[in-house]
Design an enzyme around this catalytic site. Structure first.
Site, short mmCIF file in Angstrom:
data_model
loop_
_atom_site.label_atom_id
_atom_site.label_comp_id
_atom_site.label_asym_id
_atom_site.label_seq_id
_atom_site.Cartn_x
_atom_site.Cartn_y
_atom_site.Cartn_z
N ASN A 1 -13.10 10.95 0.06
CA ASN A 1 -13.23 12.21 -0.67
C ASN A 1 -11.84 12.75 -1.01
OD1 ASN A 1 -14.97 14.73 -1.41
ND2 ASN A 1 -13.25 15.51 -0.24
N GLU A 2 -11.53 12.83 -2.31
CA GLU A 2 -10.29 13.45 -2.78
C GLU A 2 -9.06 12.90 -2.08
OE1 GLU A 2 -10.38 17.69 -2.68
OE2 GLU A 2 -11.83 17.76 -4.30
N ASN B 1 -15.17 15.87 -8.09
CA ASN B 1 -15.24 17.26 -7.62
C ASN B 1 -14.46 18.10 -8.62
OD1 ASN B 1 -16.25 15.97 -5.34
ND2 ASN B 1 -14.43 16.30 -4.08
N TYR C 1 -11.22 27.56 -9.24
CA TYR C 1 -9.81 27.50 -8.86
C TYR C 1 -8.88 27.65 -10.06
CZ TYR C 1 -11.03 26.12 -4.15
OH TYR C 1 -11.52 26.11 -2.89
N TRP D 1 -21.44 22.40 -4.27
CA TRP D 1 -20.64 22.59 -3.06
C TRP D 1 -20.67 24.06 -2.72
CZ3 TRP D 1 -19.02 19.25 0.40
CH2 TRP D 1 -18.16 19.71 1.42
N LYS E 1 -18.49 29.19 -0.60
CA LYS E 1 -19.13 28.66 -1.81
C LYS E 1 -20.62 28.43 -1.58
CE LYS E 1 -15.02 26.65 -3.77
NZ LYS E 1 -14.15 26.90 -2.58
C1 GCU Z 1 -12.74 20.10 -2.21
C2 GCU Z 1 -13.19 19.41 -0.93
C3 GCU Z 1 -14.10 20.26 -0.09
C4 GCU Z 1 -13.63 21.71 -0.11
C5 GCU Z 1 -13.78 22.19 -1.54
C6 GCU Z 1 -13.37 23.66 -1.68
O1 GCU Z 1 -13.34 19.54 -3.31
O2 GCU Z 1 -13.80 18.16 -1.15
O3 GCU Z 1 -14.09 19.73 1.23
O4 GCU Z 1 -14.37 22.51 0.79
O5 GCU Z 1 -12.91 21.46 -2.37
O6 GCU Z 1 -12.19 23.88 -1.98
O7 GCU Z 1 -14.24 24.52 -1.47
#
Ligand code: GCU
Length: 736
Positions: A372-373, A428, A434, A508, A529
């Protein structure tokens, strides 16, 4: 035959510098400090110990101990002898105790969740709780028994291969045992039991069955489960006395993902539309029990999601079982996340081997997530690529039936060689939260899909933080209001509906979760979130948007019930519903009736206190709104920088300012230099986002359209005088 008993009671927990305390497992020592912010939760080596009398064992019996989850690194000693070491906080492991047993015994488990450079995760946006946070059990078996120790295996592996045309399934059942002569395999379904006997060869045996007129595991519609059983005999099965027995449930289904048409289940289009879940709960950390797992699944079912991304690690077997039973398609993954560690290669392979070995039989699991990322805080160089190739090959070797996938950070350029390593890709994206604009999400996917029409692509994360205390009649990106979260998700739901090629989409997150390093949106230590709060007590308005889209359970939901005070003369009353018609009543009188789909918006003049009621058939929801002179200050999250001083002061438009976009400011050497200085300061202040991503060309391309002012707002609490100074410096530079 085998006996299993919980071994959770009567432990003593010892943390250096603290008094020893009696605890019952599951337990985490970060239940509180891991959720209260400050990025200061206790990480280190703590100990659990327990004395116990020698269990009654007959001469041919053996005793094993099973740990279902110990984070992050465990050493187990019995009467001073180390019997197990395990590196990885999310998979099960077992060890034999028999040879070291005495009349009185002392078991000691040293548990470590310290920062290190070899066990993932080490850098990520969630709390790395420490502790023996899942059940511990004792397992008594005969001397001859099914395999217990290797990779924490269930001992039994079931591979159903479905032929949809012939409506049958060929089911291969394999088992491993340390001794014995033969195994009687059975599979059981509504049509009865099929049975095969196989001789054990070098500790291995298998049987192949054909299920005619197979009943499919068909997602939410019919998650039908068969049972596979294996019974170990000393001789050729004719013996009466069975030595050991294990069983597992399994499901017969066919998954596939098409680059253009998306995901298919059992030969029909089945777009995966759902959410993610972290394994924690307010007040208890990650020490969840069946009660918490069942409550979470109930909320998933109410939402109507048909898929779950169980991020960012192996979840409890009990929860994968619930996904099997409820027909939820699962993305399973290991915590290879955010930052690549040269010394972590072996750990990625071990964690993946245990994930696949331990979770192979779950019909709900559709893919294995490699990382992941990983580019967020690391340059994607050859060692990173090689580690992913090895993981990808490992998955295909252990499980030729499932595809692999990766979740990529939004700043990873779509041309990256990392992407095609796995069978599928998902991104993602956080445009509209952001940074950037909401429309950049669909632009991203359309660009990717146009450039790579033969690649499967999905939407693995998207979300916006919302604190149910904050509200606005003019919701803005970054204001942490429920209203903005609703607008954000309304946009996302629409773009997803318009792109069936997205094989899977996962909000998410379904639940707010602990990230002790965060202090945003008025809740220290939480990522907000979620569509639901961390205590599971409050479903935010956006939850009902997805319920309107996905659930068949009729409902109407009034948004904005927590925004009682309203300063505007005419206020929007928004209703989410999966019904076609909604009528709005104000103070008992019919105000307006609308036909629509999912979202119903009414503009209502207000002048005092009003009872508002939404009605559809026998369904209704009510709330109160009150006209006020000015905005209720309690609804405003005041940490967001409000650069309103700027509008008062005269500024020279022919000179640069914070109102210009990052792209424009990069064009002029002097303003670019000022930007670089500012970014260097921001990098220094942000621990979790390293050089690699902020300098990332792709990220800068995406930020180019943002004004410097919006970037500063998003950066959170930038002191006003710093913003003035920055703007002053820019205003001295004339635009060319
Ligand atoms: C990222 C990450 C998550 C994180 C999310 C966020 O994409 O994969 O683990 O919580 O961003 O910033 O809410």
């Amino acid at each position: 035959m085998r006996k299993t008993s919980l071994f959770n009671d009567g432990w003593i927990f010892e943390k250096p510098g603290f008094l020893a305390e009696a605890v019952t497992l599951p337990h985490t020592w970060n239940a509180k400090d891991g959720q209260d912010g400050g990025n200061d939760y206790w990480r280190g080596t703590a100990g659990y110990k327990k004395t116990f009398a020698r269990p009654a064992l007959s001469a041919d019996e053996r005793l094993f101990i099973e740990f279902k989850g110990v984070a992050m690194e465990a050493r187990v000693c019995l009467n001073g002898t180390e019997i197990a070491y395990h590196a990885g906080g999310y998979s099960a492991f077992r060890a034999e105790m028999t040879p070291y047993l005495q009349e009185e015994n002392l078991i000691e488990v040293s548990v470590d969740n310290s920062n290190n450079d070899r066990i993932y995760p080490q850098k990520a946006d969630f709390t790395f709780y420490g502790g023996i946070y899942r059940d511990v059990s004792l397992i008594t078996v005969k001397q001859a028994h099914f395999e217990l120790v290797k990779d924490g295996t269930p001992g039994l592996k079931v591979t159903p291969v479905v032929d949809l045309e012939k409506k049958c399934a060929e089911v291969t059942v394999e088992a491993w045992a340390n001794a014995g002569g033969s195994i009687v395999f059975e599979i059981e379904g509504e049509a009865g039991i099929l049975r095969e006997t196989a001789a054990l060869q070098d500790g291995y045996a298998k049987a192949v069955f054909t299920i005619e007129n197979v009943r499919l595991w068909d997602g939410l519609a019919d998650p039908y489960l068969y049972t596979a059983r294996a019974v170990l005999y000393a001789g050729n099965g004719a013996d009466k006395e069975a030595l050991d027995e294990i069983c597992t449930r399994f499901g017969c289904r066919v998954f596939c993902a098409d680059p253009e048409k998306g995901f298919f289940l059992n030969g029909r289009p089945y777009p995966l539309r759902g959410v993610s879940r972290h394994q924690d709960r307010y007040g208890i950390g990650n020490a969840l029990g069946m009660k918490e797992h069942c409550e979470d699944m109930q909320i998933v079912r109410e939402l109507g999601a048909n898929t779950l991304r169980l991020a960012h690690y192996q979840h409890a077997q009990e929860f994968y079982d619930l996904c099997d039973e409820n027909g939820i398609v699962v993305w399973a993954e290991i915590p290879f996340i955010t930052m690549f560690m040269q010394n972590g290669r072996q750990n990625t392979l071990t964690q993946m081997k245990e994930l696949v070995t331990q979770c192979y039989n779950h019909p709900s699991i559709a893919c294995w997530g490699l990382s992941n990322e990983i580019s967020a805080a690391s340059v994607v160089d050859e060692t990173v690529l090689e580690n992913h190739r090895e993981l990808n090959e490992l998955c295909h070797r252990l499980d030729p039936t499932r595809p692999t996938v990766m979740a990529h950070a939004f700043m990873l350029e779509i041309e990256s060689p990392l992407i095609p390593i796995a069978d599928m890709a998902s991104y993602n994206l956080y445009f509209g939260w952001y940074l950037g604009e909401l429309s950049q999400n669909e632009e991203f996917f359309d660009e990717y899909h146009a450039k790579y029409p033969d690649r499967v692509i999905g939407f693995s994360e998207y979300g916006a933080d919302a604190n149910p205390a904050f509200h606005s009649k003019d919701p803005q990106r970054g204001d942490y209001t429920e209203e903005y979260q609703c607008l954000y998700h309304e946009h996302m739901l629409k773009l997803i509906d318009e792109r069936p090629y997205l094989w899977a989409t996962h909000v998410w997150n379904l639940f707010d979760f602990a990230a002790d390093g965060r202090d945003e949106g008025g809740k220290n230590g939480q990522n907000q979130k979620g569509l639901v709060t961390m205590d599971r007590k409050l479903k935010k308005d956006a939850f009902y948007l997805y319920k309107a889209a996905w659930s068949k359970e009729p409902f109407v939901h009034l948004c904005g019930s927590r925004r009682v005070d309203r300063e505007e003369e005419v206020t929007e009353i928004k209703v989410y519903s999966n019904q076609q018609k909604v009528a709005l009543y104000v103070d008992g009188k019919l105000f307006e009736e609308k036909e629509g789909e999912r979202i119903f918006s009414f503009m209502v003049p207000i002048s005092g206190k009003h009872e508002v009621k939404a009605v559809s058939g026998g369904l209704s929801d009510t709330m109160t709104v009150v006209k006020t002179e000015k905005p209720n200050e309690d609804y405003i999250f005041n940490k967001t920088i409000v650069v309103n001083w700027f509008d008062k002061e005269d500024y020279k438009p022919e000179y640069y300012s914070i109102k210009d976009t990052m792209g424009e400011l990069q064009q002029h050497p002097e303003t670019a230099a000022i930007l670089e200085g500012m970014m260097a300061k921001m990098r220094a202040s942000r621990g979790d986002v390293a050089e690699a991503s902020v300098n990332n060309a792709n990220l800068q391309k995406m930020m180019a359209r943002m004004t410097l002012e919006s970037l500063l707002k998003q950066a959170g609490s930038v002191p006003e005088e710093a913003v003035r100074a920055l703007n002053g410096a820019l205003q001295r530079i004339k635009k060319s």
